[in-house]
Design an enzyme around this catalytic site. Structure first.
Site, PDB file in Angstrom:
ATOM      1  N   SER A   1      20.523  15.356 -16.162  1.00 57.66           N
ATOM      2  CA  SER A   1      20.309  16.472 -17.075  1.00 57.66           C
ATOM      3  C   SER A   1      19.349  15.981 -18.144  1.00 57.66           C
ATOM      4  O   SER A   1      19.229  14.768 -18.365  1.00 57.66           O
ATOM      5  CB  SER A   1      21.638  16.891 -17.711  1.00 57.66           C
ATOM      6  OG  SER A   1      21.436  17.684 -18.871  1.00 57.66           O
TER       7      SER A   1
ATOM      8  N   SER B   1     -14.970   4.695 -57.168  1.00 59.02           N
ATOM      9  CA  SER B   1     -15.147   5.909 -57.940  1.00 59.02           C
ATOM     10  C   SER B   1     -16.498   6.537 -57.657  1.00 59.02           C
ATOM     11  O   SER B   1     -17.485   5.842 -57.412  1.00 59.02           O
ATOM     12  CB  SER B   1     -15.037   5.606 -59.437  1.00 59.02           C
ATOM     13  OG  SER B   1     -15.334   6.753 -60.198  1.00 59.02           O
ATOM     14  N   SER B   2     -16.513   7.868 -57.724  1.00 61.32           N
ATOM     15  CA  SER B   2     -17.783   8.587 -57.577  1.00 61.32           C
ATOM     16  C   SER B   2     -18.483   8.754 -58.917  1.00 61.32           C
ATOM     17  O   SER B   2     -19.631   9.193 -58.968  1.00 61.32           O
ATOM     18  CB  SER B   2     -17.515   9.970 -56.964  1.00 61.32           C
ATOM     19  OG  SER B   2     -16.667  10.718 -57.824  1.00 61.32           O
TER      20      SER B   2
ATOM     21  N   THR C   1      14.501  19.641 -23.308  1.00 58.74           N
ATOM     22  CA  THR C   1      14.316  20.114 -21.933  1.00 58.74           C
ATOM     23  C   THR C   1      12.835  20.163 -21.560  1.00 58.74           C
ATOM     24  O   THR C   1      12.451  19.822 -20.437  1.00 58.74           O
ATOM     25  CB  THR C   1      14.964  21.504 -21.749  1.00 58.74           C
ATOM     26  OG1 THR C   1      16.367  21.391 -21.961  1.00 58.74           O
ATOM     27  CG2 THR C   1      14.709  22.048 -20.357  1.00 58.74           C
TER      28      THR C   1
ATOM     29  N   ASN D   1      20.082  16.094 -20.984  1.00 58.36           N
ATOM     30  CA  ASN D   1      20.977  15.570 -22.008  1.00 58.36           C
ATOM     31  C   ASN D   1      21.391  14.117 -21.786  1.00 58.36           C
ATOM     32  O   ASN D   1      21.993  13.515 -22.678  1.00 58.36           O
ATOM     33  CB  ASN D   1      22.224  16.450 -22.109  1.00 58.36           C
ATOM     34  CG  ASN D   1      21.869  17.890 -22.390  1.00 58.36           C
ATOM     35  OD1 ASN D   1      20.750  18.194 -22.805  1.00 58.36           O
ATOM     36  ND2 ASN D   1      22.806  18.788 -22.157  1.00 58.36           N
TER      37      ASN D   1
END
Length: 483
Positions: A153, A332-333, A114, A155
């Protein structure tokens, strides 16, 4: 002690207008095209953080439904030409992509949609009022419920808009899938002569080409493309517009359903048809369940392909290392030189999300009761989300991964020649018992299968060369047993 100045809040500085509904009076931002019912929904539903505006095709579909309804009501004599013109102008503005930021309601909401329907009704009403020269909120001249929502509606208008929005947006999904399939087929052609070992249960099996492997990827996605192309229109083109509240068509003209669906088909360009049983069509979510299941199937296939890509590119020194994925970022760090398969990894995660969406949608469809399924907002959210994610993921996978893949041809060939699995190609020529014994000896001693076969005079060099020609190992071929 110095006093802290009262600077007020941002809300205090925003000019507002007052609007009234069943529950009373509420201030609405003066600049907003939405109204009080939308404002209440914004205040009530702080859930996903994803507003209707996030899915433009749904907004466009809502506008198309409202325009079709207005045109049908005008033709039947219930809506005057002036109001029709203003509503049509407002809807066309939204269809053109303007004012989508006014669709602010959260995708997950109570009320069976709604709030979504009223968000559309209020925005269209206020755009129409502005077009007519009236102030926003001056609903005496054109009302969100009485005129924009006439003979409708939530719906029937909302589920019709969901179906139409999916129809309008599915082409991007199919296009992305077709491009990915074609990119994989191109790699299949490029790698047609790259001999490698096939594997079952991650163990050496029999020789194949890398081209065959990539062609299989293309084929499996092509199957899903065909199913989606054939099934989407059949699943989504039947709409319940005209059923109003529960499918009985209360508060609509008996001629309205056919006319409104005809107008919606003409406006949208989609082959829409009226549902034969409006009560069933209002309560049943089966089409959405099936569509979501097809999206899940595609997600599962994409994830499996990405698993294979990660395995085939693993290493580079201590893994399969049969293919090279384009490097996209440092991996990768802490480990210098490491590059991860980040694109397939991201697609895997998209697939998991889509699979989860399917489960949530399934539970929402099951949760319907009697003549309405109030969980439709979640169904809509999960379908549009899955389509968006899959479309983007397939585009990313093709552009940032598949198109740049290269083959390590020499390494692939070397692994074939060293593999114990090569003995399977010799099985028809030397017999199962000999093949088993040679395989065991090769495994224990570390020597090559071909070396052992020649040493025992089971085959001569010329016969081996013929058997081991790539074209003879990757297709059906059965020769008379030589022992």
């Amino acid at each position: 002690m110095m006093a802290t100045p009262d600077l007020g809040t941002d809300a205090d500085a925003i000019p507002t207008r007052e609007e009234k509904d069943l529950l009373g009076v509420l201030p609405v931002p003066q600049s907003a095209y939405y109204g009080i019912q939308t404002q209440r929904a914004v205040e009530n539903f702080h859930l996903s953080g994803v507003p209707l505006a996030h899915y433009p095709k749904l907004v466009i579909a809502l506008a198309m439904v409202k325009q079709a309804a207005a045109e049908a009501n005008h033709e039947l004599g219930y809506l005057d030409a002036t109001r029709l013109g203003a509503i049509r102008h407002a809807c066309q503005t939204l269809i053109a992509g303007e004012h989508h930021d006014q669709f602010v309601v959260d995708m997950i909401q109570g009320g069976a949609g709604t709030s979504t329907n009223m968000n559309a009704n209020e925005v269209i009403a206020n755009l129409a009022l502005e077009h007519l020269g009236h102030a926003k909120g001056d609903y005496a001249h054109l009302h969100p419920n009485n005129h924009v929502n006439m003979a409708q509606s939530t719906n029937d208008a909302y589920p019709t808009a969901i179906r139409l929005g999916l129809l309008l947006g599915h082409d991007a999904l199919l296009g992305s899938l077709a491009q990915l399939r074609d990119a994989l087929a191109d790699k299949g052609a490029a790698f047609a002569d790259v001999l490698k070992m096939g594997r079952t249960q991650l163990q050496d099996a029999v020789p194949m080409t890398l081209g065959q492997e990539f062609n299989a990827f293309a084929t499996t996605l092509g199957e899903d493309l065909g199913h989606l192309e054939a099934q989407i229109p059949r699943l989504l083109c039947e709409v319940n517009l005209g059923g109003t509240a529960i499918g009985t068509g209360i508060n609509s003209d008996p001629r309205y359903q056919r006319l409104a669906v005809e107008r919606l088909g003409a406006i949208s360009g989609q082959p829409l048809v009226p549902a034969q049983d409006l009560i069933e069509a209002t309560s049943d979510m089966g089409a959405f369940v099936l569509f979501s299941g097809m999206l899940k199937r595609l997600a599962v296939k994409l994830s499996k392909i990405c698993n294979d890509l990660r395995l085939l590119s693993s290493g580079p020194r201590a893994g399969f290392n049969e293919i090279n994925l384009p490097p996209r970022q440092p991996g990768s760090s802490i480990m210098p030189g490491k590059v991860n398969p980040v694109i397939p990894e991201a697609v895997n995660q998209v697939a998991f999300e889509v699979i989860g969406n399917d489960l949530a949608l399934t539970m929402a469809a099951e949760g319907g009761q009697l003549q309405l399924n109030v969980m439709e907002p979640l169904i809509a959210y999960k379908l549009f989300d899955s389509i968006r994610l899959l479309t983007r993921a397939m585009h990313m996978l093709r552009e940032h991964c598949i198109e740049g893949i290269t083959a390590n041809e020499a390494h692939c060939r070397e692994m074939v020649e060293r593999s114990i699995g090569l003995v399977t190609a010799l099985n028809p020529h030397i017999g199962y018992d000999n093949a088993t014994r040679i395989a065991r000896e090769a495994l224990v001693s570390g020597r090559g299968v071909l070396e052992l076969v020649l040493e025992e005079n089971l085959l001569d060099q010329a016969s081996l060369a013929d058997i081991l020609r790539p074209e003879n190992m990757i297709a059906p071929r059965l020769a008379p047993l030589r022992v």
